[in-house]
Design a protein around this motif. Structure first.
Motif, mmCIF file in Angstrom:
data_model
loop_
_atom_site.group_PDB
_atom_site.id
_atom_site.type_symbol
_atom_site.label_atom_id
_atom_site.label_comp_id
_atom_site.label_asym_id
_atom_site.label_seq_id
_atom_site.Cartn_x
_atom_site.Cartn_y
_atom_site.Cartn_z
ATOM 1 N N ILE A 67 0.859 -1.186 0.000
ATOM 2 C CA ILE A 67 0.000 0.000 0.000
ATOM 3 C C ILE A 67 0.892 1.231 0.000
ATOM 4 N N VAL A 68 0.503 2.237 -0.767
ATOM 5 C CA VAL A 68 1.132 3.552 -0.661
ATOM 6 C C VAL A 68 0.057 4.504 -0.148
ATOM 7 N N PHE A 69 0.311 5.105 0.991
ATOM 8 C CA PHE A 69 -0.630 6.052 1.586
ATOM 9 C C PHE A 69 -0.376 7.427 0.982
ATOM 10 N N THR A 70 -1.364 7.930 0.267
ATOM 11 C CA THR A 70 -1.244 9.198 -0.463
ATOM 12 C C THR A 70 -2.271 10.181 0.066
ATOM 13 N N ASP A 71 -2.051 10.641 1.281
ATOM 14 C CA ASP A 71 -2.987 11.567 1.903
ATOM 15 C C ASP A 71 -2.913 12.936 1.234
ATOM 16 N N HIS A 72 -4.019 13.661 1.318
ATOM 17 C CA HIS A 72 -4.137 14.952 0.636
ATOM 18 C C HIS A 72 -3.348 16.071 1.308
ATOM 19 N N VAL A 73 -2.789 16.930 0.454
ATOM 20 C CA VAL A 73 -2.167 18.182 0.895
ATOM 21 C C VAL A 73 -2.832 19.309 0.119
ATOM 22 N N GLU A 74 -3.362 20.264 0.827
ATOM 23 C CA GLU A 74 -3.990 21.439 0.227
ATOM 24 C C GLU A 74 -3.154 22.655 0.606
ATOM 25 N N LEU A 75 -2.647 23.353 -0.373
ATOM 26 C CA LEU A 75 -1.815 24.529 -0.111
ATOM 27 C C LEU A 75 -2.488 25.834 -0.534
ATOM 28 N N ASP A 76 -3.703 25.747 -1.003
ATOM 29 C CA ASP A 76 -4.456 26.924 -1.426
ATOM 30 C C ASP A 76 -5.133 27.542 -0.203
ATOM 31 N N LEU A 77 -4.762 28.775 0.114
ATOM 32 C CA LEU A 77 -5.323 29.460 1.281
ATOM 33 C C LEU A 77 -6.844 29.562 1.240
ATOM 34 N N PRO A 80 -10.957 25.249 2.237
ATOM 35 C CA PRO A 80 -11.214 25.070 3.671
ATOM 36 C C PRO A 80 -10.301 24.053 4.346
ATOM 37 N N ARG A 81 -9.653 23.194 3.577
ATOM 38 C CA ARG A 81 -8.805 22.161 4.176
ATOM 39 C C ARG A 81 -7.326 22.525 4.133
ATOM 40 N N TYR A 82 -7.033 23.795 3.933
ATOM 41 C CA TYR A 82 -5.668 24.276 3.820
ATOM 42 C C TYR A 82 -4.833 23.816 5.008
ATOM 43 N N ARG A 83 -3.698 23.190 4.704
ATOM 44 C CA ARG A 83 -2.693 22.797 5.694
ATOM 45 C C ARG A 83 -3.169 21.865 6.800
ATOM 46 N N LEU A 84 -4.132 20.999 6.526
ATOM 47 C CA LEU A 84 -4.526 20.030 7.534
ATOM 48 C C LEU A 84 -3.551 18.858 7.620
ATOM 49 N N TYR A 85 -2.748 18.658 6.589
ATOM 50 C CA TYR A 85 -1.826 17.530 6.533
ATOM 51 C C TYR A 85 -0.643 17.762 7.449
ATOM 52 N N ASP A 86 -0.317 16.749 8.242
ATOM 53 C CA ASP A 86 0.835 16.811 9.136
ATOM 54 C C ASP A 86 1.822 15.727 8.704
ATOM 55 N N TYR A 87 2.864 16.145 8.007
ATOM 56 C CA TYR A 87 3.851 15.217 7.449
ATOM 57 C C TYR A 87 4.457 14.317 8.533
ATOM 58 N N ASP A 88 4.881 14.904 9.636
ATOM 59 C CA ASP A 88 5.544 14.126 10.678
ATOM 60 C C ASP A 88 4.621 13.049 11.252
ATOM 61 N N THR A 113 -2.878 18.930 -4.255
ATOM 62 C CA THR A 113 -3.768 19.621 -5.184
ATOM 63 C C THR A 113 -2.948 20.619 -5.980
ATOM 64 N N TYR A 114 -3.011 20.487 -7.306
ATOM 65 C CA TYR A 114 -2.212 21.340 -8.178
ATOM 66 C C TYR A 114 -3.022 22.526 -8.686
ATOM 67 N N LEU A 115 -2.437 23.676 -8.529
ATOM 68 C CA LEU A 115 -2.867 24.907 -9.195
ATOM 69 C C LEU A 115 -1.590 25.584 -9.681
ATOM 70 N N ARG A 116 -1.598 26.044 -10.897
ATOM 71 C CA ARG A 116 -0.403 26.692 -11.450
ATOM 72 C C ARG A 116 0.092 27.809 -10.522
ATOM 73 N N SER A 117 -0.817 28.535 -9.931
ATOM 74 C CA SER A 117 -0.440 29.649 -9.055
ATOM 75 C C SER A 117 0.260 29.184 -7.778
ATOM 76 N N LEU A 118 0.210 27.893 -7.492
ATOM 77 C CA LEU A 118 0.813 27.361 -6.257
ATOM 78 C C LEU A 118 2.102 26.589 -6.491
ATOM 79 N N GLU A 119 2.654 26.633 -7.699
ATOM 80 C CA GLU A 119 3.842 25.826 -7.984
ATOM 81 C C GLU A 119 4.997 26.113 -7.028
#
Length: 161
Positions: A67-77, A80-88, A113-119
């Motif tokens: 299994i590869v766990f691929t949890d979501h990362v949202e970097l768009d301010l 509503p789920r911005y920065r909920l991911y905790d890498y550690d 989540t990809y947005l060109r403005s967030l590269e």
């Protein structure tokens, strides 16, 4: 996972019982030891419901190789789920599972989540973190968030140009 362990804080436990993998028909006898599910959202992800250990246990029971766990990362301010991911925390969960399930190939991944403005922000987030898999996801079409069921209806209903 024992209560109070390092990984128990930010990765929510949403209750056991939601995950049920079964093998029927021709798949019931198939050798799945070569197969790896490379897109799994655990309870460390805002849209996941089951803990890493539950997925591992089910994978072992059905004979899945990994299994590869691929949890979501949202970097768009604005999301509503911005920065909920905790890498550690996510990394700790996978590392702990690797010791408990040595015969199961386990990977740590992320779905960003990809947005060109967030590269630039995406590169900054990935720098210095170790992932086995990095997936880019495109959830917006002409400004409509297709991961939101209410908005997706607009796409499916043909209301876009």
């Amino acid at each position: 996972m024992t209560k109070g362990s390092a990984a128990s804080d930010s990765c929510r436990r949403r209750g056991r019982g939601g995950l049920r993998l079964t093998r029927t028909g021709a798949a019931a006898d198939a050798d799945l030891s070569w197969a790896v599910d490379s897109h799994v959202h655990s309870s460390c992800s805002w849209d996941g419901s089951d803990p890493v250990d539950d997925y591992c246990l089910q994978a072992v029971q059905v004979g899945l190789g990994g299994i590869v766990f691929t949890d979501h990362v949202e970097l768009d301010l604005e999301r509503p789920r911005y920065r909920l991911y905790d890498y550690d925390q996510a990394r700790a969960r996978v590392e702990e599972a690797r010791t408990r399930y040595p015969g199961l190939r386990l990977g740590l991944g992320v779905e960003v989540t990809y947005l060109r403005s967030l590269e630039t922000e995406i590169r900054r987030f990935l720098r210095g973190r170790q992932f086995d898999v990095v997936m880019g996801s495109l959830h917006q079409v002409q400004g409509v968030d297709c991961s939101d069921p209410r908005e997706a209806g607009r796409v499916l209903g043909g209301q876009l140009d």
